[in-house]
Design a protein around this motif. Structure first.
Motif, PDB file in Angstrom:
ATOM      1  N   GLY A   1       1.898   5.204 -13.153  1.00 33.33           N
ATOM      2  CA  GLY A   1       2.935   5.444 -14.160  1.00 33.33           C
ATOM      3  C   GLY A   1       3.851   4.263 -14.418  1.00 33.33           C
ATOM      4  O   GLY A   1       4.516   4.213 -15.451  1.00 33.33           O
TER       5      GLY A   1
ATOM      6  N   GLU B   1      12.306   8.358 -12.042  1.00 38.26           N
ATOM      7  CA  GLU B   1      12.400   7.178 -11.187  1.00 38.26           C
ATOM      8  C   GLU B   1      13.811   7.113 -10.635  1.00 38.26           C
ATOM      9  O   GLU B   1      14.736   6.714 -11.352  1.00 38.26           O
ATOM     10  CB  GLU B   1      12.120   5.933 -12.026  1.00 38.26           C
ATOM     11  CG  GLU B   1      10.680   5.535 -12.041  1.00 38.26           C
ATOM     12  CD  GLU B   1      10.220   5.120 -10.658  1.00 38.26           C
ATOM     13  OE1 GLU B   1       9.392   5.861 -10.105  1.00 38.26           O
ATOM     14  OE2 GLU B   1      10.701   4.109 -10.118  1.00 38.26           O
TER      15      GLU B   1
ATOM     16  N   THR C   1       6.854  -1.999   3.142  1.00 39.94           N
ATOM     17  CA  THR C   1       8.038  -2.185   2.310  1.00 39.94           C
ATOM     18  C   THR C   1       8.928  -0.945   2.311  1.00 39.94           C
ATOM     19  O   THR C   1      10.159  -1.055   2.236  1.00 39.94           O
ATOM     20  CB  THR C   1       7.607  -2.575   0.874  1.00 39.94           C
ATOM     21  OG1 THR C   1       8.723  -2.972   0.150  1.00 39.94           O
ATOM     22  CG2 THR C   1       6.897  -1.477   0.164  1.00 39.94           C
ATOM     23  N   ALA C   2       8.339   0.219   2.420  1.00 39.83           N
ATOM     24  CA  ALA C   2       9.138   1.450   2.466  1.00 39.83           C
ATOM     25  C   ALA C   2      10.021   1.448   3.714  1.00 39.83           C
ATOM     26  O   ALA C   2      11.192   1.839   3.672  1.00 39.83           O
ATOM     27  CB  ALA C   2       8.231   2.677   2.457  1.00 39.83           C
TER      28      ALA C   2
ATOM     29  N   GLY D   1       4.077  -3.427  -1.940  1.00 37.15           N
ATOM     30  CA  GLY D   1       2.828  -2.706  -1.693  1.00 37.15           C
ATOM     31  C   GLY D   1       2.009  -2.486  -2.959  1.00 37.15           C
ATOM     32  O   GLY D   1       0.960  -1.872  -2.912  1.00 37.15           O
TER      33      GLY D   1
HETATM   34  N1  COA Z   1       6.931   5.017 -13.274  1.00 34.00           N
HETATM   35  C1  COA Z   1       7.819   4.255 -13.941  1.00 34.00           C
HETATM   36  N2  COA Z   1       8.451   3.191 -13.379  1.00 34.00           N
HETATM   37  C2  COA Z   1       8.166   2.914 -12.111  1.00 34.00           C
HETATM   38  C3  COA Z   1       7.241   3.652 -11.366  1.00 34.00           C
HETATM   39  C4  COA Z   1       6.614   4.758 -11.997  1.00 34.00           C
HETATM   40  N3  COA Z   1       5.730   5.507 -11.371  1.00 34.00           N
HETATM   41  N4  COA Z   1       7.166   3.121 -10.118  1.00 34.00           N
HETATM   42  C5  COA Z   1       8.019   2.090 -10.086  1.00 34.00           C
HETATM   43  N5  COA Z   1       8.615   1.962 -11.281  1.00 34.00           N
HETATM   44  C6  COA Z   1       9.645   0.993 -11.646  1.00 34.00           C
HETATM   45  C7  COA Z   1      10.867   1.118 -10.754  1.00 34.00           C
HETATM   46  O1  COA Z   1      11.761   2.079 -11.232  1.00 34.00           O
HETATM   47  C8  COA Z   1      11.446  -0.262 -10.799  1.00 34.00           C
HETATM   48  O2  COA Z   1      12.131  -0.402 -12.032  1.00 34.00           O
HETATM   49  P1  COA Z   1      13.469  -1.285 -12.173  1.00 34.00           P
HETATM   50  O3  COA Z   1      13.022  -2.704 -12.141  1.00 34.00           O
HETATM   51  O4  COA Z   1      13.989  -0.895 -13.508  1.00 34.00           O
HETATM   52  O5  COA Z   1      14.362  -0.913 -11.053  1.00 34.00           O
HETATM   53  C9  COA Z   1      10.227  -1.157 -10.890  1.00 34.00           C
HETATM   54  O6  COA Z   1       9.177  -0.320 -11.387  1.00 34.00           O
HETATM   55  C10 COA Z   1       9.791  -1.743  -9.587  1.00 34.00           C
HETATM   56  O7  COA Z   1       9.422  -0.689  -8.690  1.00 34.00           O
HETATM   57  P2  COA Z   1       9.314  -0.882  -7.125  1.00 34.00           P
HETATM   58  O8  COA Z   1       8.696  -2.209  -6.851  1.00 34.00           O
HETATM   59  O9  COA Z   1       8.670   0.292  -6.535  1.00 34.00           O
HETATM   60  O10 COA Z   1      10.814  -1.064  -6.684  1.00 34.00           O
HETATM   61  P3  COA Z   1      11.938  -0.005  -6.354  1.00 34.00           P
HETATM   62  O11 COA Z   1      13.176  -0.807  -6.162  1.00 34.00           O
HETATM   63  O12 COA Z   1      11.992   1.107  -7.340  1.00 34.00           O
HETATM   64  O13 COA Z   1      11.508   0.612  -4.939  1.00 34.00           O
HETATM   65  C11 COA Z   1      10.550   0.612  -2.728  1.00 34.00           C
HETATM   66  C12 COA Z   1      11.239  -0.215  -3.833  1.00 34.00           C
HETATM   67  C13 COA Z   1      10.242  -0.320  -1.579  1.00 34.00           C
HETATM   68  C14 COA Z   1      11.501   1.690  -2.274  1.00 34.00           C
HETATM   69  C15 COA Z   1       9.265   1.253  -3.305  1.00 34.00           C
HETATM   70  O14 COA Z   1       8.479   0.284  -3.911  1.00 34.00           O
HETATM   71  C16 COA Z   1       8.400   1.927  -2.274  1.00 34.00           C
HETATM   72  O15 COA Z   1       8.716   2.978  -1.790  1.00 34.00           O
HETATM   73  N6  COA Z   1       7.253   1.325  -1.921  1.00 34.00           N
HETATM   74  C17 COA Z   1       6.402   1.715  -0.815  1.00 34.00           C
HETATM   75  C18 COA Z   1       5.454   2.817  -1.049  1.00 34.00           C
HETATM   76  C19 COA Z   1       4.382   2.577  -2.049  1.00 34.00           C
HETATM   77  O16 COA Z   1       4.462   3.132  -3.101  1.00 34.00           O
HETATM   78  N7  COA Z   1       3.356   1.767  -1.795  1.00 34.00           N
HETATM   79  C20 COA Z   1       2.249   1.575  -2.697  1.00 34.00           C
HETATM   80  C21 COA Z   1       0.908   1.397  -2.061  1.00 34.00           C
HETATM   81  S1  COA Z   1       0.707   2.087  -0.459  1.00 34.00           S
END
Ligand code: COA
Ligand code: AMP
Length: 630
Positions: free
Chosen positions: A142, A169, A335-336, A502
């Motif tokens: 997404g 989100e 990263t989580a 990740g």
């Molecule tokens: N739909 C829409 N937007 C999304 C999304 C989705 N499904 N997933 C992420 N995004 C957006 C986020 O809102 C963020 O937007 P922003 O720049 O406006 O803040 C951007 O994409 C980057 O997302 P992310 O890298 O996930 O950063 P985050 O600050 O929202 O969260 C973590 C950081 C570490 C908490 C999160 O990435 C996480 O929990 N990661 C570990 C788990 C995981 O999913 N691993 C994947 C493979 S195992």
């Protein structure tokens, strides 16, 4: 099961016998008599004469075995304040009905269905419904923007797209429907129908090609499982390669079901009635394998968590989920844990929950830095298990298989290869390197069941990307070494792929987007170390002679451009206009050198450099910004 050595030896001495025995964990319509068909090498096929249905194995067989009342899937959504448990019987019924709905829309054996959804149960239901009728699903994460979705729609050519009105989100509601509409506008292929789950947080306006999920299932007749060949595709999952065009990893039905089922016991120590919580997303391979298919094939309970590890609303949610559902095995990306640690350094929130049933924490998706390993181990007092795999492989290559025998952990290593994976390290000329010496990590062919048989509609790219570098070996794209005791150390990618929180992304595709800006003459995107996300992308651009706009203005536009073209998930927030990019005399941009400097390494300047002054001028720009202490 015996010791790790026993099990590994039996998998190498008699691979066919090993995997045919593992295949007994699956219910077949026609049981395979042969394990491997090598006649089309390097295209290998597992269980060539077997027939099965993966959805039957994930749901119906457990209901038939009397487990209908057991919880199969728990949807826990702190972002909407809801939670719901589906028993195996309920999930089977919902899947059978939605499968009937898809059939009503003309979807049948071999047809593709793209699924672009947030973390709601309907995402898993749609995946399983496709499997039920022999259709091929392709889930798109997404966080990808419309142009990325459009590329996948064009490649998979789906009959139907399943989506939702919105995702959530953190505290933001993200309307999905306009993104889907835009993607279909951009795509050359036009899916016949779109099925939309209407969510209370933001309903979507439906057009002539759109159907409301609820209305479709209200009139649909449940359908039975359709047996398919073990070698038929179950899904296509697009992943980042070195160019802007993602690779459509194909997953077969039989090999995947066998390998996943085997891994649930041997690697994750999860069996019937036990609970696994995988904190990832159904848009990634981790979600496919260990939120949806793996736990359900094992008759276990899976938790589908719609939220973040922090901020929804706090850094204690993973512990709450673990306590509330009696999670035995938790799996997420390092990263989580870094995010949780940042919010709650002492782990005080974990003390508020009863974590006595938690037995293991598995981490993958990026390198597990020793600091995070030690913090998580001390906090949870359970084995913290790093394991290494890829979208292509479908299940772990290297892990500590606690369901067989737990080996002593060596921080920084995901431990040893699992049965089926003949992992080697080669130098650039294809010769094996001695223990402890870094090289390209490869796997000797054939790959075990579950790994990709090819790329969707692109056998040539499959060979070009994975098999042509070293004859007889699969190129993982990772580099590293194996120590004298067989422990594998994965140090990083050898290509343009980076791992951001990740999430696997291609710097090459970001460069392609930057290059479309009218003021950009040339550009480079490199992945630099980041204390939270592991890596983040950084863009460096040279403007065209005569460009009149302020560099800061162009930089902001470029950040926006990547967000619009690839998606927020790309996390490209830092683009710098620079006077020149360092190159070799033959004109190749020195990305590795820039990356090394940005990461604070003592990076040697290649003797082939065209103008060393360009690098010196860039040093301050490269060294600025987020931490390098991963
Ligand atoms: N739909 C829409 N937007 C999304 C999304 C989705 N499904 N997933 C992420 N995004 C957006 C986020 O809102 C963020 O937007 P922003 O720049 O406006 O803040 C951007 O994409 C980057 O997302 P992310 O890298 O996930 O950063 P985050 O600050 O929202 O969260 C973590 C950081 C570490 C908490 C999160 O990435 C996480 O929990 N990661 C570990 C788990 C995981 O999913 N691993 C994947 C493979 S195992
Ligand atoms: P993906 O296909 O999204 O699962 O990403 C696969 C890539 O992530 C691998 O090729 C590695 O570069 C990286 N990766 C995954 N797990 C690990 C791990 N345990 N240690 C180091 N790198 C990892």
């Amino acid at each position: 099961m015996g010791t790790y050595e026993d099990v590994f030896r039996s998998s190498t001495e008699d691979p066919e016998g090993f995997w045919l025995r593992a295949a007994e964990g699956i219910d077949w319509d026609v049981a395979p008599q042969r394990a491997l068909d090598s006649s089309g090498a390097p295209f290998y096929r597992w269980f060539p004469d077997g027939r099965l249905n993966v959805c039957f194995n994930a749901l119906d067989r457990h209901v038939e075995a009397g487990l209908g009342d057991q919880p199969a899937l728990v949807h826990d959504s702190p972002v909407t304040g809801t939670r719901r448990t589906y028993t195996y019987a309920q999930l089977r019924d919902e899947v059978a009905t939605f499968a009937g709905g898809l059939k009503q829309l003309g979807v049948g054996y071999g047809d593709r269905v793209v699924i672009y959804m947030p973390m709601i149960p309907e995402a898993a239901i749609a995946m399983l419904a496709c499997a039920r009728i022999g259709a091929i699903h392709s889930v798109v994460f997404g966080g990808f923007a419309p142009p990325e979705l459009a590329v996948r729609i064009d490649d998979a050519a789906p009959k139907v797209v399943v989506s939702a009105s919105c995702g959530i989100e953190g505290k933001r509601v993200i309307p999905y429907k306009p993104l889907l509409d835009r993607a279909i506008e951009l795509a050359g292929h036009k899916p016949e129908k779109r099925v939309i789950v209407q969510r209370a947080q933001e309903r979507a306006e439906l057009g002539t090609h759109d159907l409301d999920w609820a209305e479709l299932v209200a009139t649909a007749t449940p359908v039975d499982c359709v047996p398919v060949a073990a070698t038929d595709p179950l899904y296509i999952l697009y992943t980042s390669g070195t160019t802007g065009k993602p690779k459509g990893v194909v997953r077969d039905c039989g090999g995947y079901a066998v390998a996943l089922h085997w891994s649930m016991g041997a690697v994750y120590d999860i069996g019937r009635g036990e609970t696994m919580f995988t904190g990832s997303d159904v848009g990634w391979v981790v979600g496919h394998s260990y939120i949806v298919y793996g736990p359900l094939l094992a008759g276990a309970t899976t938790v589908l968590y719609e939220g973040k590890p922090v901020g929804t609303p706090d850094a204690g949610q993973f512990w709450r989920v673990a306590a509330e559902y009696g999670v035995k095995t938790m799996f997420t990306a390092p990263t989580a844990f870094r995010a949780i640690r940042k919010e709650d350094p002492k782990g005080a929130l974990a003390a508020e929950y009863d974590l006595s049933r938690l037995r293991y924490l598995f981490l993958a998706g990026e390198r597990l830095d020793p600091e995070t390993y030690h913090w998580a181990s001390a906090l949870l007092d359970v084995p913290v298990i790093d394991h290494w795999w890829q979208t292509e492989t479908g299940w772990p290559i290297v892990a500590n298989p606690v369901g067989i025998e737990a080996a002593p952990v060596r921080p920084g290593s995901p431990t040893r290869p699992l049965p089926g994976w003949d992992v080697r390290v080669l130098d650039p000329s294809g010769q094996p390197v001695p223990p402890g010496v870094d090289g390209a990590i490869v796997v000797k062919l054939p790959l075990p069941p579950g790994a990709l048989p090819t790329l969707w509609n692109d056998d040539e790219r499959f060979i070009g990307s994975y098999l042509s570098a070293f004859d007889g070996y699969y190129l993982t794209g990772d580099s590293g070494h194996i120590d004298a005791d067989g422990y594998v150390f994965v140090m990083g990618r050898t290509d343009d792929v980076i791992n951001v929180a990740g999430h696997r992304l291609s710097t090459g595709s970001m460069e392609e987007v930057l290059a479309t800006h009218p003021d950009v003459a040339e550009c480079a995107v490199i992945g630099v170390a980041d204390a939270l996300k592991g890596q983040i992308p950084r863009g460096l651009v040279v403007l065209k002679a005569g460009a009149v706009r302020e560099p800061a203005e162009v930089e902001a536009e470029l950040v926006r451009l990547v967000r619009e073209h690839i998606g927020a998930v790309a996390s490209l927030k830092d683009v710098a206009v620079v006077p020149a990019l360092p190159k070799t005399r033959s004109g190749k941009i020195l990305r590795k050198t820039m990356r090394g400097i940005a990461d604070g390494l003592d990076e040697p300047i290649p003797s082939t450099v065209d103008d060393p002054n360009v690098i010196e001028d860039l040093r301050p720009v490269l060294r600025r910004g987020p931490g390098h202490d991963v």
